[in-house]
Design a protein around this motif. Structure first.
Motif, mmCIF file in Angstrom:
data_model
loop_
_atom_site.group_PDB
_atom_site.id
_atom_site.type_symbol
_atom_site.label_atom_id
_atom_site.label_comp_id
_atom_site.label_asym_id
_atom_site.label_seq_id
_atom_site.Cartn_x
_atom_site.Cartn_y
_atom_site.Cartn_z
ATOM 1 N N PRO A 166 15.703 -19.514 -15.904
ATOM 2 C CA PRO A 166 14.581 -20.182 -16.586
ATOM 3 C C PRO A 166 13.470 -19.226 -17.044
ATOM 4 C CG PRO A 166 15.260 -21.464 -14.683
ATOM 5 C CD PRO A 166 16.008 -20.152 -14.611
ATOM 6 N N GLU A 197 13.374 -17.419 -24.306
ATOM 7 C CA GLU A 197 13.870 -18.658 -24.933
ATOM 8 C C GLU A 197 14.957 -19.326 -24.083
ATOM 9 O OE1 GLU A 197 14.189 -18.987 -29.246
ATOM 10 O OE2 GLU A 197 13.675 -16.854 -29.372
ATOM 11 N N SER A 198 14.694 -19.417 -22.789
ATOM 12 C CA SER A 198 15.697 -19.965 -21.866
ATOM 13 C C SER A 198 16.053 -21.417 -22.176
ATOM 14 C CB SER A 198 15.228 -19.835 -20.417
ATOM 15 O OG SER A 198 14.028 -20.569 -20.224
ATOM 16 N N ALA A 199 15.085 -22.215 -22.610
ATOM 17 C CA ALA A 199 15.365 -23.626 -22.909
ATOM 18 C C ALA A 199 16.402 -23.727 -24.026
ATOM 19 C CB ALA A 199 14.087 -24.361 -23.286
ATOM 20 N N ARG A 200 16.230 -22.898 -25.046
ATOM 21 C CA ARG A 200 17.195 -22.896 -26.151
ATOM 22 C C ARG A 200 18.563 -22.406 -25.675
ATOM 23 N NH1 ARG A 200 16.989 -18.797 -30.765
ATOM 24 N NH2 ARG A 200 19.119 -19.155 -31.383
ATOM 25 N N ALA A 260 20.325 -25.046 -23.770
ATOM 26 C CA ALA A 260 20.719 -26.179 -24.602
ATOM 27 C C ALA A 260 21.907 -25.855 -25.502
ATOM 28 C CB ALA A 260 19.536 -26.639 -25.457
ATOM 29 N N LEU A 293 19.359 -28.702 -13.149
ATOM 30 C CA LEU A 293 18.610 -28.206 -14.310
ATOM 31 C C LEU A 293 19.518 -27.628 -15.393
ATOM 32 C CD1 LEU A 293 15.814 -26.173 -12.461
ATOM 33 C CD2 LEU A 293 15.564 -28.412 -13.562
#
Length: 194
Positions: A117, A121-124, A127, A146
């Motif tokens: 995390p 750009e970990s969220a991208r 995803a 998560l």
């Protein structure tokens, strides 16, 4: 290859590449849905010191020697042309541009998952990309709630490290069976890490 090939990406400094890397890559290339595994040689990881690294082209050459003759494994130098330090998301974007017919899967040791995390750009990343996690000695897996695209895979649990190989070389000890013969020959001839 027909259709969209799934390619596993094994990132690392490979300083030097060793038998543990090769066994892991071969396992993923032959026992999962991956068509190939590519060793993405990192010029400089944001999480590692540069001082003890062999030059990037030398590490790439050692990976090329190590995987020679195995059509399912390959050395990849894409990060050499990217801004440094290298971030996984930027490398993935560059690989997708260069190889639009492939789907890429990250291969990651369980010890890296808790810090994911905090990556650029970990969220991208979480995803967009499937991530296959392999066990690491002494590392418990965190809760995966998560990480919807993360799968824990069975893989050989190997306790071989590039750090110990470098220490063996400095001490004048054998590195036979820890690296391929071709890699050992180059390291010994060039007196690498001494």
């Amino acid at each position: 290859m027909s259709g969209r090939a799934r390619i596993g990406l094994l990132f690392g400094s490979f300083n030097p590449v060793h038998i543990g890397h090769l066994i892991l890559a071969e396992h993923f290339a032959t026992r999962t849905d991956l068509a190939e595994v590519w060793f993405v040689v990192s010029p400089h990881s944001p999480f590692k010191e540069v001082a003890d690294l062999l030059p990037e082209r030398e590490r790439l050459r050692l990976v090329e020697l190590a995987v020679a003759g195995n059509p399912r494994l390959r050395a990849e130098d894409i990060e050499f042309g990217l801004p440094r330090p290298s971030y996984t998301i930027a490398t993935l974007d560059a690989l997708r541009l260069r190889h639009p017919a492939h789907d890429f899967v990250l291969l990651m040791g369980a010890d890296n998952l808790p810090g994911l995390p905090r990556w650029q750009e970990s969220a991208r990343l979480l995803a967009e990309v499937d991530i296959y996690i392999y066990p690491r000695p002494g590392t418990a897996l965190p809760a995966l709630t998560l990480f919807s695209r993360v799968q824990v895979m069975k893989a050989p649990l190997l306790d071989i490290s590039a750090t110990s190989i470098r220490a063996n070389l400095r001490a004048g000890h054998s590195i036979r069976y820890l690296v391929t013969d071709a890699v050992a020959e180059v390291l010994m001839a060039q007196k690498s890490y001494l």
